[in-house]
Design a protein around this motif. Structure first.
Motif, PDB file in Angstrom:
ATOM      1  N   ILE A 156       0.843  -1.203   0.000  1.00 16.39           N
ATOM      2  CA  ILE A 156       0.000   0.000   0.000  1.00 16.39           C
ATOM      3  C   ILE A 156       0.879   1.254   0.000  1.00 16.39           C
ATOM      4  O   ILE A 156       0.600   2.237  -0.695  1.00 16.39           O
ATOM      5  N   GLY A 157       1.954   1.201   0.771  1.00 17.22           N
ATOM      6  CA  GLY A 157       2.885   2.342   0.821  1.00 17.22           C
ATOM      7  C   GLY A 157       3.519   2.605  -0.535  1.00 17.22           C
ATOM      8  O   GLY A 157       3.632   3.761  -0.981  1.00 17.22           O
ATOM      9  N   ILE A 158       3.940   1.539  -1.199  1.00 16.68           N
ATOM     10  CA  ILE A 158       4.561   1.678  -2.526  1.00 16.68           C
ATOM     11  C   ILE A 158       3.528   2.241  -3.511  1.00 16.68           C
ATOM     12  O   ILE A 158       3.811   3.185  -4.260  1.00 16.68           O
ATOM     13  N   TYR A 159       2.326   1.681  -3.440  1.00 21.91           N
ATOM     14  CA  TYR A 159       1.244   2.097  -4.341  1.00 21.91           C
ATOM     15  C   TYR A 159       0.945   3.593  -4.136  1.00 21.91           C
ATOM     16  O   TYR A 159       0.793   4.356  -5.088  1.00 21.91           O
ATOM     17  N   ALA A 160       0.902   3.995  -2.868  1.00 24.27           N
ATOM     18  CA  ALA A 160       0.597   5.395  -2.565  1.00 24.27           C
ATOM     19  C   ALA A 160       1.719   6.315  -3.044  1.00 24.27           C
ATOM     20  O   ALA A 160       1.472   7.404  -3.569  1.00 24.27           O
ATOM     21  N   ALA A 161       2.974   5.871  -2.883  1.00 26.00           N
ATOM     22  CA  ALA A 161       4.113   6.697  -3.286  1.00 26.00           C
ATOM     23  C   ALA A 161       4.139   6.868  -4.806  1.00 26.00           C
ATOM     24  O   ALA A 161       4.375   7.973  -5.319  1.00 26.00           O
ATOM     25  N   VAL A 162       3.903   5.777  -5.497  1.00 29.71           N
ATOM     26  CA  VAL A 162       3.933   5.827  -6.968  1.00 29.71           C
ATOM     27  C   VAL A 162       2.793   6.698  -7.500  1.00 29.71           C
ATOM     28  O   VAL A 162       2.938   7.400  -8.497  1.00 29.71           O
ATOM     29  N   ASN A 163       1.641   6.671  -6.755  1.00 32.86           N
ATOM     30  CA  ASN A 163       0.481   7.456  -7.201  1.00 32.86           C
ATOM     31  C   ASN A 163       0.292   8.688  -6.322  1.00 32.86           C
ATOM     32  O   ASN A 163      -0.840   9.082  -6.025  1.00 32.86           O
ATOM     33  N   ARG A 164       1.361   9.275  -5.866  1.00 32.55           N
ATOM     34  CA  ARG A 164       1.253  10.348  -4.880  1.00 32.55           C
ATOM     35  C   ARG A 164       0.360  11.499  -5.369  1.00 32.55           C
ATOM     36  O   ARG A 164       0.381  11.867  -6.548  1.00 32.55           O
ATOM     37  N   GLY A 165      -0.415  12.013  -4.415  1.00 37.12           N
ATOM     38  CA  GLY A 165      -1.266  13.157  -4.722  1.00 37.12           C
ATOM     39  C   GLY A 165      -2.557  12.799  -5.443  1.00 37.12           C
ATOM     40  O   GLY A 165      -3.426  13.651  -5.620  1.00 37.12           O
ATOM     41  N   THR A 166      -2.712  11.559  -5.826  1.00 40.70           N
ATOM     42  CA  THR A 166      -3.935  11.185  -6.540  1.00 40.70           C
ATOM     43  C   THR A 166      -4.979  10.675  -5.548  1.00 40.70           C
ATOM     44  O   THR A 166      -4.696  10.516  -4.357  1.00 40.70           O
ATOM     45  N   ARG A 167      -6.173  10.415  -6.076  1.00 40.73           N
ATOM     46  CA  ARG A 167      -7.231   9.861  -5.215  1.00 40.73           C
ATOM     47  C   ARG A 167      -6.833   8.478  -4.702  1.00 40.73           C
ATOM     48  O   ARG A 167      -7.188   8.087  -3.593  1.00 40.73           O
ATOM     49  N   ARG A 168      -6.110   7.735  -5.541  1.00 40.46           N
ATOM     50  CA  ARG A 168      -5.689   6.393  -5.122  1.00 40.46           C
ATOM     51  C   ARG A 168      -4.736   6.483  -3.916  1.00 40.46           C
ATOM     52  O   ARG A 168      -4.790   5.680  -2.992  1.00 40.46           O
ATOM     53  N   ASP A 169      -3.864   7.495  -3.943  1.00 44.43           N
ATOM     54  CA  ASP A 169      -2.953   7.738  -2.819  1.00 44.43           C
ATOM     55  C   ASP A 169      -3.765   8.030  -1.549  1.00 44.43           C
ATOM     56  O   ASP A 169      -3.522   7.464  -0.474  1.00 44.43           O
ATOM     57  N   LYS A 170      -4.773   8.893  -1.721  1.00 38.92           N
ATOM     58  CA  LYS A 170      -5.583   9.273  -0.542  1.00 38.92           C
ATOM     59  C   LYS A 170      -6.373   8.065  -0.021  1.00 38.92           C
ATOM     60  O   LYS A 170      -6.495   7.870   1.188  1.00 38.92           O
ATOM     61  N   ALA A 171      -6.899   7.271  -0.946  1.00 37.06           N
ATOM     62  CA  ALA A 171      -7.666   6.077  -0.532  1.00 37.06           C
ATOM     63  C   ALA A 171      -6.761   5.099   0.214  1.00 37.06           C
ATOM     64  O   ALA A 171      -7.149   4.520   1.239  1.00 37.06           O
ATOM     65  N   ALA A 172      -5.545   4.930  -0.269  1.00 33.32           N
ATOM     66  CA  ALA A 172      -4.599   4.017   0.387  1.00 33.32           C
ATOM     67  C   ALA A 172      -4.271   4.517   1.788  1.00 33.32           C
ATOM     68  O   ALA A 172      -4.221   3.749   2.752  1.00 33.32           O
ATOM     69  N   GLN A 173      -4.080   5.845   1.868  1.00 34.22           N
ATOM     70  CA  GLN A 173      -3.750   6.420   3.183  1.00 34.22           C
ATOM     71  C   GLN A 173      -4.921   6.267   4.150  1.00 34.22           C
ATOM     72  O   GLN A 173      -4.734   5.973   5.329  1.00 34.22           O
ATOM     73  N   LEU A 174      -6.127   6.467   3.606  1.00 31.78           N
ATOM     74  CA  LEU A 174      -7.325   6.350   4.444  1.00 31.78           C
ATOM     75  C   LEU A 174      -7.442   4.931   5.021  1.00 31.78           C
ATOM     76  O   LEU A 174      -7.697   4.742   6.215  1.00 31.78           O
ATOM     77  N   PHE A 175      -7.207   3.947   4.180  1.00 33.46           N
ATOM     78  CA  PHE A 175      -7.286   2.549   4.613  1.00 33.46           C
ATOM     79  C   PHE A 175      -6.324   2.286   5.777  1.00 33.46           C
ATOM     80  O   PHE A 175      -6.682   1.660   6.783  1.00 33.46           O
ATOM     81  N   ALA A 176      -5.105   2.813   5.593  1.00 32.96           N
ATOM     82  CA  ALA A 176      -4.098   2.572   6.627  1.00 32.96           C
ATOM     83  C   ALA A 176      -4.402   3.354   7.899  1.00 32.96           C
ATOM     84  O   ALA A 176      -4.282   2.830   9.011  1.00 32.96           O
ATOM     85  N   VAL A 177      -4.834   4.607   7.705  1.00 37.34           N
ATOM     86  CA  VAL A 177      -5.084   5.451   8.885  1.00 37.34           C
ATOM     87  C   VAL A 177      -6.279   4.915   9.692  1.00 37.34           C
ATOM     88  O   VAL A 177      -6.299   5.010  10.916  1.00 37.34           O
TER      89      VAL A 177
END
Lengths: 305, 509
Positions: free
Chosen positions: A115-136
């Motif tokens: 999830i961290g890699i996915y968020a970093a590669v897609n930084r700033g996108t909705r996918r990044d935010k969704a990944a962060q939300l899941f983890a948070v």
């Protein structure tokens, strides 16, 4: 390097001594175990006899000296309640706690890293935010609450996993998930930030300029370097799981040292509380010592400082 | 099970709390009929109390075998077990009773005569396998041959199950004893698992991974709503409110406490007012999940017992009369005081009872009540030191024997360590006299007189009879439990219809 290791070792021993003394004092602040052990109709004489039998009538300083001496010789004493050697009780359950800790760590890494890699590669996108939300979300939930929800869904409603106890290989899934999900956010965030740093590095830019595919850049060149702090953190993560085990093991009736310590607290079993906490602390301190030594070995600036 | 872990399986090593773990393995001379609660023989075929309770004679059952080929149970084993309980250093809570044994006579291997230095009129309650805290019969040969250390790990007894493995504080695995003298249990294997969390035990039962759980009344509503089968055990306890401070001769006596003031008549009016201001049915519904009955006015004076007279009717709910009584006692309104909320082991409902009662007193009498959540051990000190004058305390008196005086002598006699009623020479006299009266009919008369006396004083406000509660899975068709025994017991009768010794009726496996 030897001097550096010596200093760290000394610090570790001092830390352990401080922890031992704190546990000794704090467990005694919880009250008199004889009041719990004795029947309500027990006379003062019977209670005094019990206190004497347990060595609780001796001066506190003397009790402390005996306790430290015993601890040095790895004699953790005898449980007040079960009258069994505390070392035996802990050793009987320590493998279960370690097993749960490793399983939770595996879940945390298996979820947090991708999830961290996915968020970093897609930084700033909705996918990044969704990944962060899941983890948070995981970080925001109390583990006991998550544990109860998991039990209800998978144990009671779906009946696909045992809701508690250590009844077979799949019994570990729910408690490990309950502990592992909580720390997924930390792993994910660390992976994300570390990955973003690496992805901005000059050698990655060079790799891209040279025409390497994005997948190869990410998985072959960036990930290796980005993983170093995450792997270091996983040692700390494991020690965090030892602390979390007290709650998780109790909720899931997992027969580990965490639930044993809680039993000790409930019954004011001083030797059991002391032994359990000291063993956990020793593992924590040793793990951190290992990381310190590893850092010193890998980065000479640290040991010279 | 909510808890175990302090099992000790050597004679005199068990303090009493190990009851559940021991009850499946061990037996005693007597037990209680699951239907009526009356004493019946277990390892003893017959028994009699002689010479005013100073001599007890037991005729033992012949042919009862100890587990693993340790031979037949005889009078020597009984003497060995009793001596261990009465020995100095014994952990047993009944040590004081067995220490009074002055001698034994064994005319033949199946007869034992036990002699006491002073009358022990209810010794049958101390050798009864369905009363919590009593002791069991061990194999003398096994213990002396194996030594204490090994015997403490491998208990040898005569019960329906034998212990196969044990992880302290986690689980115990048992195996049914084929051809046990009474019956072979329906379940060939049985496991006790310790699960401290109530919600986890409930989930395990609902998921079908366990078959029986012990559970507090606070979960009863949820379980009933989920359609789970419940097994209430009547007579587990009587719950009420102790009004602290009724000890006029103690240094801690405070004459300004209205319910303990020197003017006995006024003090009684105050206590009566507080009793009338409680809607007991509501307390049973709210705090006990309906698993109780608001039908007692005195502790363990249950309906149908010969010492319970019609005149001991429960005090009703009449807030208006309660306010009048307070006024008659010289109080314009209520005052400010403390209600201790102490969750006692096995009685986690007590703080909820306290809360319910406090709310009603505030609404009906205008009292200002400070709720004080408290650790049991801390409050145990208050009990012993009589330092809770003016404090109200919800407390559930547990079953220790059928006759009310058996419990009251432990927690309500002036000389007791704990004080749950009031200090009064007349009451003490009753307890002392009844305790030394071997004739049952005479004891019943005295218990009736003591009841009249207590009912005229109302030192404590009795609210309800509390049921012990177990929840059981679909596999269990029938389980015969003994009245008053609130811990898991009679595991040999799980899934069976009660049958006389030697017969067995299995409904399902």
């Amino acid at each position: 390097m030897i001097r550096y290791i010596g200093q760290r070792l000394l610090q570790a021993i001092l830390s352990l001594l401080v922890v031992m003394s704190l546990v000794f004092l704090l467990s005694r602040l919880s009250g008199d175990p004889v009041q719990l052990l004795a029947d309500i109709s027990a006379s003062e004489e019977q209670m005094d006899a019990l206190r004497h039998d347990l060595g609780l009538d001796r001066p506190l300083g003397l009790q402390w000296v005996t306790y430290v001496k015993d601890m040095i010789t790895l004699d953790l004493g005898e449980s007040i309640i079960s009258r069994q050697p505390v070392r035996d009780l802990i050793m009987q359950r320590l493998p279960n706690t370690l097993q749960l800790g490793f399983a939770a760590m595996a879940i945390s890494l298996l979820m947090g890293l991708p999830i961290g890699i996915y968020a970093a590669v897609n930084r700033g996108t909705r996918r990044d935010k969704a990944a962060q939300l899941f983890a948070v979300l995981g970080q925001s939930m109390p583990s006991f609450w998550l544990g109860v929800i998991l039990i209800l869904v998978f144990g009671v409603y779906l009946q696909v996993l045992p809701p508690g106890g250590k009844e077979g290989p799949n019994s570990i899934i729910l408690p490990a998930l309950s502990m592992g999900y909580i720390t997924t956010a930390a792993v994910m965030r660390l992976t994300r930030s570390s990955m973003m740093d690496v992805l901005d590095a000059e050698y990655i830019k060079l790799a891209r300029i040279k025409g390497l595919g994005e997948a190869k850049v990410v998985w072959k060149h960036a990930l290796k370097n980005a993983l170093i702090p995450v792997i270091t953190f996983s040692v700390v993560l494991f020690t965090l799981f030892l602390g979390a085990a007290v709650v998780t093991e109790t909720v899931f009736a997992w027969p580990g040292v965490g639930s044993l310590i809680l039993d000790g607290v409930r019954t004011r079993d001083y030797p059991l509380i002391q032994g359990g906490v000291v063993v956990f602390s020793a593992i924590f301190i040793l793990a951190n010592l290992a990381v310190d030594i590893l850092y010193g070995y890998l980065d000479p600036r640290i040991r010279l400082a | 099970m909510q808890t175990f872990g302090n099992e000790r399986w050597i004679p005199g090593g068990a303090a009493g709390a190990e009851f559940t773990s021991m009850h499946s393995i061990f037996e005693n001379l007597l037990t209680r009929d699951p239907e009526t609660g009356a004493n019946v023989g277990e390892l003893a075929e017959s028994w009699e109390s002689l010479e005013g309770g100073t001599v007890w004679k037991f005729k033992l059952r012949e042919g009862v075998q100890f587990h693993d080929g340790w031979g037949e149970m005889t009078a020597d084993d009984v003497q060995f077990s009793f001596e261990a309980v009465g020995a100095e250093g014994s952990a047993s809570s009944r040590n004081n009773v067995f220490a009074k044994i002055s001698g034994y006579e064994i005319p033949d291997p199946y007869t034992i005569i036990v002699k006491f230095s002073s009358p022990e009129i209810l010794f049958s309650g101390d050798i009864n396998s369905s009363i919590i805290g009593t002791q069991f019969i061990y194999s003398k040969d096994a213990v002396t041959t194996m030594g204490d250390e090994k015997a403490d790990l491998e208990p040898i007894a005569t019960g329906p199950y034998k212990l196969i493995s044990h992880t302290r504080g986690d689980r115990m695995n048992f195996e049914a004893v084929e051809g046990q003298w009474k019956l072979t249990p329906a379940f060939a294997e049985m496991t006790f698992i310790k699960v401290s969390e109530d919600s986890t035990r409930v989930a395990q039962l609902r998921a079908g991974t366990v078959d029986i759980i012990d559970i507090g009344v606070d979960f009863a509503g949820e379980l009933k709503a989920a359609g789970v089968k419940m097994k209430p055990v009547p007579g587990f306890a009587t719950v009420g409110i102790t009004l602290g401070g009724q000890w006029p001769l103690q240094a801690t006596y405070d004459p300004s406490v209205p319910w303990a003031q020197p003017d006995a008549e006024k003090a009684k009016k105050v206590r009566m007012a507080f009793a009338l201001a409680i809607d007991k049915e509501t307390v049973v519904d709210v705090a006990l999940g309906g698993f109780g009955a608001a039908n007692v006015s005195l502790p363990f004076y249950f309906q149908g017992e010969p010492w319970t007279l019609d005149e001991f009717e429960p005090i009703g709910y009449d807030p208006e009369r309660a306010r009048e009584l307070l006024a008659e006692a010289g109080h314009e309104g209520c005052w400010e005081f403390t209600m201790n909320l102490v969750p006692w082991p096995g009685r986690a409902f007590l703080p909820v009872v306290g809360e319910a009662v406090a709310t009603q007193w505030e609404a009906n009498l205008g009292c200002k009540i400070t709720r004080r959540p408290l650790d049991r051990a801390v409050f145990a000190t208050d009990f012993r030191e009589r330092t809770y004058s003016g404090v109200a305390v919800p407390y559930a008196m547990p079953f220790v024997g059928r006759e009310p005086w058996q419990l009251l002598r432990l927690n309500s006699h002036s000389s007791s360590a704990a004080m749950l009623q009031y200090e009064d020479p007349v009451f003490d006299d009753f307890l002392d006299t009844i305790g030394s009266t071997p004739d049952f009919d005479k004891r019943v008369e005295l218990l009736q007189d003591m009841g009249r006396h207590l009912y005229s004083v109302i030192p404590r406000i009795e609210i309800a009879e509390v049921f012990g509660i177990f929840a059981i899975g679909d596999k269990i068709i029938r389980w015969d439990t003994s009245p008053g025994t609130g811990l898991i017991h009679n595991t040999d009768y799980v899934n069976l219809v009660w049958a006389p010794p030697g017969q067995r009726v299995v409904l399902a496996k």
